[in-house]
Design a protein around this motif. Structure first.
Motif, mmCIF file in Angstrom:
data_model
loop_
_atom_site.group_PDB
_atom_site.id
_atom_site.type_symbol
_atom_site.label_atom_id
_atom_site.label_comp_id
_atom_site.label_asym_id
_atom_site.label_seq_id
_atom_site.Cartn_x
_atom_site.Cartn_y
_atom_site.Cartn_z
ATOM 1 N N GLU A 50 -42.343 72.883 12.452
ATOM 2 C CA GLU A 50 -43.626 72.939 11.766
ATOM 3 C C GLU A 50 -44.656 73.604 12.673
ATOM 4 O O GLU A 50 -44.391 73.861 13.842
ATOM 5 N N ASP A 51 -45.830 73.819 12.138
ATOM 6 C CA ASP A 51 -46.902 74.476 12.873
ATOM 7 C C ASP A 51 -47.309 73.623 14.080
ATOM 8 O O ASP A 51 -47.524 72.415 13.944
ATOM 9 N N PRO A 52 -47.413 74.213 15.265
ATOM 10 C CA PRO A 52 -47.784 73.439 16.452
ATOM 11 C C PRO A 52 -49.145 72.758 16.344
ATOM 12 O O PRO A 52 -49.348 71.693 16.917
ATOM 13 N N ILE A 53 -50.069 73.322 15.591
ATOM 14 C CA ILE A 53 -51.388 72.705 15.411
ATOM 15 C C ILE A 53 -51.246 71.375 14.658
ATOM 16 O O ILE A 53 -51.912 70.391 14.987
ATOM 17 N N GLY B 202 -52.131 67.656 16.152
ATOM 18 C CA GLY B 202 -53.010 66.730 15.438
ATOM 19 C C GLY B 202 -52.378 65.369 15.254
ATOM 20 O O GLY B 202 -53.029 64.339 15.404
ATOM 21 N N LYS B 203 -51.089 65.341 14.936
ATOM 22 C CA LYS B 203 -50.377 64.066 14.782
ATOM 23 C C LYS B 203 -50.338 63.300 16.098
ATOM 24 O O LYS B 203 -50.517 62.083 16.125
ATOM 25 N N LEU B 204 -50.086 64.000 17.187
ATOM 26 C CA LEU B 204 -50.009 63.336 18.485
ATOM 27 C C LEU B 204 -51.362 62.792 18.925
ATOM 28 O O LEU B 204 -51.439 61.711 19.515
ATOM 29 N N ARG B 205 -52.424 63.512 18.627
ATOM 30 C CA ARG B 205 -53.751 63.061 19.048
ATOM 31 C C ARG B 205 -54.269 61.905 18.197
ATOM 32 O O ARG B 205 -55.064 61.107 18.668
ATOM 33 N N THR B 206 -53.874 61.817 16.947
ATOM 34 C CA THR B 206 -54.369 60.744 16.093
ATOM 35 C C THR B 206 -53.448 59.539 16.081
ATOM 36 O O THR B 206 -53.739 58.572 15.394
#
Length: 59
Positions: A43-46, A50-54
């Protein structure tokens, strides 16, 4: 270890003493350039970032 630097030492003598005092340092850090462009993502790295940061946010 005792190293003696005499007055009027040549540049080569000084460099030899420096090599004994300060051996080459080993890079202990992580070499990220080694993996540049090699990780295949599904999937898109962005979106992944976002998943890792939230992940620590509470509902």
């Amino acid at each position: 270890m005792i190293l003696i630097l005499k007055d009027g030492a040549t540049t080569k003598e000084i460099e030899a003493i420096e090599k004994k005092l300060f051996p080459e340092t080993v890079n202990i850090g992580f070499d990220a350039k080694k993996y540049n462009g090699r990780i295949r993502m599904k999937e898109d790295p962005i979106i992944t970032q976002g998943k890792l940061r939230t992940e620590w946010e509470r509902d």
